[in-house]
Write an enzyme that holds these catalytic residues in place. Sequence first.
Site, PDB file in Angstrom:
ATOM      1  N   SER A 136     -19.832  -5.460   7.695  1.00 28.51           N
ATOM      2  CA  SER A 136     -18.850  -5.594   8.775  1.00 28.51           C
ATOM      3  C   SER A 136     -17.878  -6.675   8.331  1.00 28.51           C
ATOM      4  O   SER A 136     -18.243  -7.566   7.550  1.00 28.51           O
ATOM      5  CB  SER A 136     -19.545  -6.059  10.063  1.00 28.51           C
ATOM      6  OG  SER A 136     -18.601  -6.566  10.980  1.00 28.51           O
ATOM      7  N   TYR A 149     -25.352 -11.886  14.390  1.00 32.43           N
ATOM      8  CA  TYR A 149     -24.932 -10.598  13.817  1.00 32.43           C
ATOM      9  C   TYR A 149     -24.156 -10.837  12.515  1.00 32.43           C
ATOM     10  O   TYR A 149     -24.433 -10.209  11.490  1.00 32.43           O
ATOM     11  CB  TYR A 149     -24.063  -9.852  14.840  1.00 32.43           C
ATOM     12  CG  TYR A 149     -23.466  -8.572  14.305  1.00 32.43           C
ATOM     13  CD1 TYR A 149     -24.273  -7.454  14.079  1.00 32.43           C
ATOM     14  CD2 TYR A 149     -22.110  -8.472  14.011  1.00 32.43           C
ATOM     15  CE1 TYR A 149     -23.726  -6.274  13.578  1.00 32.43           C
ATOM     16  CE2 TYR A 149     -21.560  -7.307  13.510  1.00 32.43           C
ATOM     17  CZ  TYR A 149     -22.374  -6.201  13.300  1.00 32.43           C
ATOM     18  OH  TYR A 149     -21.834  -5.038  12.791  1.00 32.43           O
TER      19      TYR A 149
END
Length: 250
Positions: A136, A149
Amino acid sequence: VELRDAVCLVTGASSGIGRATALELARAGARVVLLGRDRARLERAAAEVGGRALVADLARAAEAARAAAAAAEPFGPVDVLVNNAGIGLAGPFAAAGPRRLEELVAVNLLAPLLLTRALLPGMLERGRGHVVNVASVAGHVGVRGEAAYAATKGGLVVFTESLQQELAGTPVGVSLVSPGAIATPFFERRGSPYGRSRPRPLPPERVAEAIAGAIARERASVFVPRWLSGPARLHGALPGLYRRLAERLG
Ligand SMILES: NC(=O)c1ccc[n+]([C@@H]2O[C@H](COP(=O)([O-])OP(=O)(O)OC[C@H]3O[C@@H](n4cnc5c(N)ncnc54)[C@H](OP(=O)(O)O)[C@@H]3O)[C@@H](O)[C@H]2O)c1
């Protein structure tokens, strides 16, 4: 790896990016094994792509090992591993539940390591293989309110880069695919909606195309959309400036 007739294992293929990737790879002639937990959704997606469903919970290390072995059953040894399964977590880090943190690390970081560890020796032995890790943009620059995350995705970024160095000159390719906001159930499932007006979330098919392209053209790193490599480069080159801009602009 030539995708026609290649055996591809796609994790997190019951939804979003993984499902779109299974479709894209099947369209290119690959034989796809779709891994996830939700049997009904997985079997629907598998039927659509003429692939096989493999139910496994990647939050459990033992299941990751079992899944790596079982993935070869329907079509033969795995040529392409797409480590895509992932979960999100948003909110203040001080309020994050310890169990959820463990699950996040297990699914987003440990499972890709374990699956790669299990499948890589066979790829090297057969002289053919490719690993794609879906990270990501958060793993490149960090994101306020998504510290845990981002940490798992940052781990995946440096794992991929290290493995690329280690496998240079071997017949096994390694690609990093780093999406920005993508329109999937990801945000709803993490329990907090995508809260920005821009950038607008892109369809998951855009990431699927990037993944197939990264395999076919041996790309080391792809951002979706491509302009997101800009912030990542700025962060790498001028971290102080990036921090000030991030504080000011969010
Ligand atoms: N959407 C975005 O904006 C975005 C942005 C950057 C990166 N990403 C990354 O892209 C990847 C795919 O996300 P997505 O947007 O497609 O989300 P999604 O629609 O929620 O799909 C996530 C997939 O991961 C699987 N999964 C979750 N926990 C699992 C577990 N314990 N064991 C096995 N499979 C598990 C889910 O399958 P089951 O439900 O069947 O278990 C599902 O197929 C993730 O790694 C995510 O971090 C997404």
